[in-house]
Structures are given as structure tokens and as C-alpha cells.
Write a protein that holds these residues in place. Structure first.
Motif, PDB file in Angstrom:
ATOM      1  N   MET A 203       0.839  -1.215   0.000  1.00 19.35           N
ATOM      2  CA  MET A 203       0.000   0.000   0.000  1.00 19.35           C
ATOM      3  C   MET A 203       0.866   1.254   0.000  1.00 19.35           C
ATOM      4  O   MET A 203       0.590   2.230  -0.686  1.00 19.35           O
ATOM      5  CB  MET A 203      -0.921  -0.035   1.230  1.00 19.35           C
ATOM      6  N   SER A 204       1.884   1.175   0.820  1.00 21.70           N
ATOM      7  CA  SER A 204       2.765   2.345   0.901  1.00 21.70           C
ATOM      8  C   SER A 204       3.488   2.563  -0.417  1.00 21.70           C
ATOM      9  O   SER A 204       3.729   3.712  -0.834  1.00 21.70           O
ATOM     10  CB  SER A 204       3.775   2.164   2.039  1.00 21.70           C
ATOM     11  N   THR A 205       3.838   1.505  -1.110  1.00 23.18           N
ATOM     12  CA  THR A 205       4.542   1.667  -2.397  1.00 23.18           C
ATOM     13  C   THR A 205       3.642   2.338  -3.418  1.00 23.18           C
ATOM     14  O   THR A 205       4.062   3.237  -4.165  1.00 23.18           O
ATOM     15  CB  THR A 205       4.958   0.280  -2.914  1.00 23.18           C
ATOM     16  N   PHE A 206       2.396   1.954  -3.453  1.00 21.93           N
ATOM     17  CA  PHE A 206       1.442   2.587  -4.380  1.00 21.93           C
ATOM     18  C   PHE A 206       1.274   4.060  -4.063  1.00 21.93           C
ATOM     19  O   PHE A 206       1.186   4.917  -4.957  1.00 21.93           O
ATOM     20  CB  PHE A 206       0.107   1.835  -4.295  1.00 21.93           C
ATOM     21  N   PHE A 207       1.264   4.376  -2.781  1.00 20.73           N
ATOM     22  CA  PHE A 207       1.094   5.779  -2.362  1.00 20.73           C
ATOM     23  C   PHE A 207       2.290   6.603  -2.829  1.00 20.73           C
ATOM     24  O   PHE A 207       2.131   7.719  -3.337  1.00 20.73           O
ATOM     25  CB  PHE A 207       0.944   5.825  -0.842  1.00 20.73           C
ATOM     26  N   TYR A 208       3.490   6.059  -2.657  1.00 24.80           N
ATOM     27  CA  TYR A 208       4.673   6.791  -3.084  1.00 24.80           C
ATOM     28  C   TYR A 208       4.715   6.967  -4.597  1.00 24.80           C
ATOM     29  O   TYR A 208       5.136   8.028  -5.110  1.00 24.80           O
ATOM     30  CB  TYR A 208       5.938   6.073  -2.610  1.00 24.80           C
TER      31      TYR A 208
ATOM     32  N   GLY B  73       5.600  14.795 -10.525  1.00 27.88           N
ATOM     33  CA  GLY B  73       6.116  14.896 -11.883  1.00 27.88           C
ATOM     34  C   GLY B  73       5.208  15.701 -12.784  1.00 27.88           C
ATOM     35  O   GLY B  73       5.658  16.499 -13.617  1.00 27.88           O
ATOM     36  N   VAL B  74       3.879  15.471 -12.621  1.00 27.57           N
ATOM     37  CA  VAL B  74       2.922  16.231 -13.431  1.00 27.57           C
ATOM     38  C   VAL B  74       3.012  17.714 -13.123  1.00 27.57           C
ATOM     39  O   VAL B  74       3.006  18.580 -14.017  1.00 27.57           O
ATOM     40  CB  VAL B  74       1.497  15.698 -13.224  1.00 27.57           C
TER      41      VAL B  74
ATOM     42  N   LEU C 139       2.122   7.132  -6.548  1.00 28.53           N
ATOM     43  CA  LEU C 139       1.117   8.149  -6.890  1.00 28.53           C
ATOM     44  C   LEU C 139       1.615   9.546  -6.575  1.00 28.53           C
ATOM     45  O   LEU C 139       1.433  10.506  -7.357  1.00 28.53           O
ATOM     46  CB  LEU C 139      -0.176   7.854  -6.120  1.00 28.53           C
ATOM     47  N   LEU C 140       2.281   9.671  -5.434  1.00 28.29           N
ATOM     48  CA  LEU C 140       2.838  10.979  -5.065  1.00 28.29           C
ATOM     49  C   LEU C 140       3.893  11.416  -6.059  1.00 28.29           C
ATOM     50  O   LEU C 140       3.947  12.597  -6.467  1.00 28.29           O
ATOM     51  CB  LEU C 140       3.429  10.886  -3.651  1.00 28.29           C
TER      52      LEU C 140
END
Length: 230
Positions: free
Chosen positions: A1-6, A14-15, A8-9
Motif C-alpha cells: 500500500m505504501s509503495t502505491f502511495f509513493y 512529476g505532473v 502516486l505521489l
């Protein structure tokens, strides 16, 4: 879960960074486009000015080519009338003037001997004036040929000061003895002195030497003529 959050962040960051960079690049691109448009407009204006100059030059050349023909036409129109058409009144006027000129020439010829007679005494006057000038110059020449004294006998006068004094025309003891306050001031300005003539008693020394009182000079100024003279 934490990896997905990072992940996404990181995607969001980047955007945002890409959007920020694109905005800055777009602004610079718009500025460059504006500069290019202004350059083009200035180029078009310069071309129009150049075309106007070319047209003006062509117009001026055409006028210059047409000018000689117009000038020759005006010169022909303003040409004087032929000599045979002139009236003879000028000839009639010139005849009396020539007749009047002859008596004037005769009068001037008669006046020349009188002028010569009045100018005759000039050589005598010149010789008299020359003799008077020679008499006035005689005493001066006698002074100029007076024997020069050894000024270095005076305390305070060395080779340099003697040369400067001779440059001012001072060559004898009698001249120094006869100095006035104005003379002392003038000589001190030339020699770059300040009261030295009075301190070293140049005038008193010169009076004794000019009168030939060697004994009194030696008594009052025992260092004169020695190595400590200057």
C-alpha cells in the motif's frame, strides 16, 4: 500500500513539475515570437524607407538631367543685345572724360618737381638724427665694454649664481653695490632666493671691493675666496 502511495505521489509531483516547466517554456516561446514579429515589422518598415529613398533619388536624377536644358534656354533669353544695336551715347560721354583727363595729367606732372624739391632736405635730417643717435649710444657702448669682475669672490656667489648673474647683465662689483630694493627683489626671483642677498651681505661686500678696500673686506669677510665661500 505504501509503495502505491509513493508512486502516486511521485506521479503527481512529476505532473506538477512538468506543467510548471511547460508554462515557463511557453512564456519564453511567446516572448520570442513577439520579438520576431517586431523584427519583421521593422524590416518591412526599413524596406519601405529604402524604396522611398530609391524613388526620391530617381526623381532627383531626372530633375538634374532636365536642369541643363532649362538653364541654357534662360541664358539665351538673357544674352545682351548685339554691339551694333547699342546707342552711341556712351561714346559721346567717354569723349569729354578723356579731354578732362589730359589737364589733370598736366597738373600732376607740374606738381612732381615741387614734391621733389620739398623732399630734398630729408637726407640731411636723417644724417643729423643718425649723429644724435650715435652720440646717445656712445656712453652705453662704453659701459658694455667695462671689464668684468670676479663675482665669485663674494660670499654666496658660486659658479651657478655667477652664470645666472651674468645672464642678467651683472658683471661688476659696482653694479651689485648700486642695487636698489627693486633690483634685489628681481634678482632673488631669478636666482630663486628668499632674503639670501641681505643675509650674506652681497651689497656690502660689493661696495668694499668696488672701492678697492681689500683690507676691510678681508677683515669683515674672512671666509671669502675659501672653499666655504658658497
Amino acid at each position: 500500500m505504501s509503495t502505491f502511495f509513493y508512486m502516486l505521489l511521485a506521479f503527481v509531483v512529476g505532473v506538477l513539475a512538468g506543467w510548471f516547466l511547460w508554462g515557463r517554456l511557453r512564456g519564453e516561446l511567446d516572448s520570442l515570437r513577439g520579438d520576431l514579429d517586431r523584427t519583421r515589422s521593422e524590416r518591412n518598415k526599413a524596406r519601405s524607407d529604402l524604396d522611398a529613398c530609391v524613388r526620391a533619388r530617381a526623381d532627383l536624377g531626372a530633375r538634374l538631367r532636365d536642369a541643363p536644358t532649362a538653364k541654357t534656354g534662360t541664358d539665351k533669353a538673357s544674352a545682351p543685345a548685339p554691339a551694333p544695336l547699342m546707342s552711341t551715347a556712351a561714346k559721346a560721354k567717354s569723349a569729354p572724360s578723356k579731354a578732362a583727363a589730359k589737364p589733370a595729367a598736366a597738373k600732376s606732372a607740374a606738381a612732381k618737381p615741387a614734391a621733389r624739391s620739398t623732399a630734398a632736405p630729408k637726407p640731411a635730417a636723417r644724417t643729423a638724427a643718425a649723429k644724435a643717435a650715435a652720440k646717445r649710444a656712445a656712453p652705453a657702448s662704453g659701459k658694455a665694454t667695462a671689464k668684468a669682475d670676479n663675482l665669485r669672490r663674494l660670499i654666496g656667489i658660486g659658479p651657478v649664481n655667477e652664470k645666472l648673474l651674468k645672464g642678467q647683465g651683472v658683471t661688476t662689483y659696482a653694479q651689485i653695490a648700486a642695487w636698489t630694493d627693486a633690483d634685489v627683489k628681481r634678482i632673488e626671483e631669478v636666482l630663486n632666493f628668499d632674503g639670501r642677498i641681505a643675509r650674506e651681505k652681497w651689497i656690502e661686500q660689493a661696495k668694499l671691493l668696488a672701492s678697492g678696500n681689500e683690507a676691510e673686506f678681508a677683515r669683515q669677510f674672512p671666509t671669502a675666496g675659501t672653499s666655504s665661500n658658497t
